[in-house]
Design an enzyme around this catalytic site. Structure first.
Site, PDB file in Angstrom:
ATOM      1  N   GLY A   1       0.829  -1.198   0.000  1.00 23.11           N
ATOM      2  CA  GLY A   1       0.000   0.000   0.000  1.00 23.11           C
ATOM      3  C   GLY A   1       0.862   1.246   0.000  1.00 23.11           C
ATOM      4  O   GLY A   1       2.000   1.224  -0.475  1.00 23.11           O
ATOM      5  N   CYS A   2       0.330   2.310   0.544  1.00 19.11           N
ATOM      6  CA  CYS A   2       1.048   3.584   0.584  1.00 19.11           C
ATOM      7  C   CYS A   2       2.378   3.428   1.316  1.00 19.11           C
ATOM      8  O   CYS A   2       2.424   2.972   2.454  1.00 19.11           O
ATOM      9  CB  CYS A   2       0.194   4.626   1.288  1.00 19.11           C
ATOM     10  SG  CYS A   2       1.039   6.203   1.535  1.00 19.11           S
ATOM     11  N   PHE A   3       3.471   3.805   0.661  1.00 24.29           N
ATOM     12  CA  PHE A   3       4.782   3.578   1.275  1.00 24.29           C
ATOM     13  C   PHE A   3       5.019   4.418   2.520  1.00 24.29           C
ATOM     14  O   PHE A   3       5.779   4.042   3.391  1.00 24.29           O
ATOM     15  CB  PHE A   3       5.930   3.709   0.283  1.00 24.29           C
ATOM     16  CG  PHE A   3       5.959   4.921  -0.611  1.00 24.29           C
ATOM     17  CD1 PHE A   3       5.548   6.173  -0.198  1.00 24.29           C
ATOM     18  CD2 PHE A   3       6.422   4.787  -1.901  1.00 24.29           C
ATOM     19  CE1 PHE A   3       5.599   7.267  -1.040  1.00 24.29           C
ATOM     20  CE2 PHE A   3       6.486   5.870  -2.761  1.00 24.29           C
ATOM     21  CZ  PHE A   3       6.070   7.126  -2.324  1.00 24.29           C
ATOM     22  N   TRP A   4       4.346   5.576   2.642  1.00 20.45           N
ATOM     23  CA  TRP A   4       4.560   6.418   3.832  1.00 20.45           C
ATOM     24  C   TRP A   4       4.031   5.721   5.084  1.00 20.45           C
ATOM     25  O   TRP A   4       4.652   5.766   6.137  1.00 20.45           O
ATOM     26  CB  TRP A   4       3.873   7.776   3.678  1.00 20.45           C
ATOM     27  CG  TRP A   4       4.401   8.587   2.542  1.00 20.45           C
ATOM     28  CD1 TRP A   4       3.718   9.010   1.445  1.00 20.45           C
ATOM     29  CD2 TRP A   4       5.740   9.072   2.382  1.00 20.45           C
ATOM     30  NE1 TRP A   4       4.545   9.713   0.618  1.00 20.45           N
ATOM     31  CE2 TRP A   4       5.790   9.773   1.162  1.00 20.45           C
ATOM     32  CE3 TRP A   4       6.908   8.966   3.139  1.00 20.45           C
ATOM     33  CZ2 TRP A   4       6.942  10.374   0.693  1.00 20.45           C
ATOM     34  CZ3 TRP A   4       8.056   9.568   2.660  1.00 20.45           C
ATOM     35  CH2 TRP A   4       8.063  10.269   1.459  1.00 20.45           C
ATOM     36  N   GLY A   5       2.887   5.068   4.961  1.00 17.86           N
ATOM     37  CA  GLY A   5       2.321   4.350   6.107  1.00 17.86           C
ATOM     38  C   GLY A   5       3.206   3.198   6.532  1.00 17.86           C
ATOM     39  O   GLY A   5       3.463   3.002   7.721  1.00 17.86           O
TER      40      GLY A   5
END
Length: 162
Positions: free
Chosen positions: A35-39
């Site tokens: 999913g979102c790499f920041w999370g």
């Protein structure tokens, strides 16, 4: 008399290079997409033994992709996290367990509200040992999910930092 200043600098640089290699060669890399790499980065960065993390893209066909281009879903890249870790403090198997428990590996090309192949669940193995460990971990993790795990496990490709 001793060595000339040039020779002293050369010896000093040689010693520094050897120390650098000794210190950093003990670290290994792991690459995950979930999913979102920041999370994902937020959670993995807190693990004892994780030395550094960086977000980027991998698994696609476009060289040096931009965020905007990856978001079109036409590059084949996944938003991914490259982790440098100290295997004497955290094992690859522990990172795999953390990976499978900190996103939904049963959804295809989606994590939460993020939809598209760039948000797929994937493990990019750096070696045959990592590939085997990832396959074994996936089998273990499957016991805890009613739906089939959609995570793909492939050889690592070029990682393009964001």
């Amino acid at each position: 008399r001793g060595a000339s200043p040039d020779a002293q600098v050369h010896i000093f640089l040689l010693v520094i290079n050897l120390l650098f290699l000794q210190i950093f060669s003990q670290y290994e890399k792991a690459t995950f997409a979930g999913g979102c790499f920041w999370g994902m980065e937020k959670y993995f960065a807190e693990i004892d033994g994780v030395i550094s993390t960086r977000v980027g893209y991998t698994g696609g066909t476009v060289k040096d992709p931009s965020y905007e281009r990856v978001c079109t879903g036409t590059t084949g890249h996944a938003e991914a996290l490259e982790i440098t870790y100290d295997p004497s403090r955290v094992s690859y198997e522990e990172l795999l367990e953390f990976f499978f428990t900190h996103h939904d590996p049963t959804t295809l090309n989606r994590q939460g509200p993020d939809i598209g192949s760039q948000y797929r669940s994937a493990i990019f193995a750096q070696s045959r040992e990592q590939l085997a460990a990832a396959e074994a971990s996936k089998l273990i993790a499957q016991k805890y999910f009613a739906k089939p795990i959609a995570t793909t496990i492939v050889d690592a490709a070029t990682f393009w930092p964001d």
